[in-house]
Design a protein around this motif. Structure first.
Motif, PDB file in Angstrom:
ATOM      1  N   ARG A   1       0.895  -1.391   0.040  1.00  0.00           N
ATOM      2  CA  ARG A   1      -0.037  -0.007  -0.137  1.00  0.00           C
ATOM      3  C   ARG A   1       0.868   1.407   0.064  1.00  0.00           C
ATOM      4  O   ARG A   1       1.959   1.182   0.512  1.00  0.00           O
ATOM      5  N   ILE A   2       0.252   2.302  -0.657  1.00  0.00           N
ATOM      6  CA  ILE A   2       1.076   3.520  -0.642  1.00  0.00           C
ATOM      7  C   ILE A   2       0.698   4.169   0.839  1.00  0.00           C
ATOM      8  O   ILE A   2      -0.427   4.409   1.642  1.00  0.00           O
ATOM      9  N   THR A   3       1.917   4.762   1.456  1.00  0.00           N
ATOM     10  CA  THR A   3       1.567   5.642   2.858  1.00  0.00           C
ATOM     11  C   THR A   3       1.279   6.838   2.664  1.00  0.00           C
ATOM     12  O   THR A   3       0.545   7.462   2.927  1.00  0.00           O
ATOM     13  N   THR A   4       2.663   7.488   2.175  1.00  0.00           N
ATOM     14  CA  THR A   4       2.418   8.898   1.706  1.00  0.00           C
ATOM     15  C   THR A   4       2.668   9.221   0.642  1.00  0.00           C
ATOM     16  O   THR A   4       3.261   8.668  -0.358  1.00  0.00           O
ATOM     17  N   SER A   5       2.117  10.341  -0.112  1.00  0.00           N
ATOM     18  CA  SER A   5       1.991  10.786  -1.305  1.00  0.00           C
ATOM     19  C   SER A   5       2.128  12.210  -1.399  1.00  0.00           C
ATOM     20  O   SER A   5       1.180  12.942  -0.645  1.00  0.00           O
ATOM     21  N   TRP A   6       2.745  13.047  -2.157  1.00  0.00           N
ATOM     22  CA  TRP A   6       2.790  14.513  -2.190  1.00  0.00           C
ATOM     23  C   TRP A   6       3.217  15.026  -3.532  1.00  0.00           C
ATOM     24  O   TRP A   6       3.941  14.367  -4.310  1.00  0.00           O
TER      25      TRP A   6
END
Length: 200
Positions: A81-86
């Motif tokens: 899963r993707i945890t953080t994204s910016w």
């Protein structure tokens, strides 16, 4: 007869040029993170941009592509899963200093608005070497750095521990990209070992 060369313990970097309307994606960005100390950057919600409904399509594309890399290339069976994204923005004459990403397994970047002068993405090798020798020609076996030329729609996945930087943006356009971190879920390690974990 020449012997066989095997590049062991290598880092597998995945790249693919996606067919995306990157200009449309840039137009949907509310606020991007400046990865340099021009102004103080606040807003935890800006670290979870792929959780926004308007970017769900992008999250789905990235996760689908990552599945090809994770299970098809690396041969791992875990879910992930993707945890953080910016979103990041780098203006003219700005750069991103050398760093790596903590508390994650894999990281990635998707380029949304770049040109030939907005700065290469550069990996640097900090492995401990006994001597510093200079080769007559650099290649995959002896390089201390490896660079990628960004293109609109280019997606990169790489192990999070790899040190990387972004060269100075010498273009008149503002550089836009999406960065993110990924972790595996489920059983980590051998379940008969006293050092395994189960991540959700």
């Amino acid at each position: 007869m020449i012997g066989t060369t095997t590049p062991i313990f290598g880092k597998a970097i995945y790249e693919k040029l996606l067919d995306l309307d990157t200009k449309e994606i840039v137009s949907l960005i509310d606020e991007a993170r400046k990865p340099y100390k021009e102004t103080e950057w606040k807003g935890k919600e800006k670290l979870y941009v792929l959780e926004q409904e308007k970017f769900k399509f992008l999250k789905d594309i990235i996760l689908n592509e990552f599945k090809h890399y994770f299970s098809g290339v690396l041969k791992y069976t875990n879910e992930f899963r993707i945890t953080t994204s910016w979103f990041t923005v780098i203006k003219k004459n700005k750069d991103v200093q050398i760093h790596n990403h903590h508390n994650c397994f894999m990281s990635g970047v998707l380029y949304l608005q770049v040109d030939d002068k907005t700065g290469d993405f550069v990996f640097q090798d900090f492995n401990n070497k006994r001597q510093h020798l200079i080769p007559t020609e650099y290649n995959i076996y002896n390089s201390n750095e490896w660079r990628f030329k960004p293109r609109d729609g280019l997606l990169l996945f790489f192990p999070s521990e790899m040190h990387h930087l972004v060269e100075t943006n010498k273009s008149n356009i503002t550089r836009h990209s999406l960065a993110f971190n990924i972790i595996p879920t489920g059983l980590i390690g051998d379940e008969t070992s006293d050092s395994h974990a189960i991540l959700k």
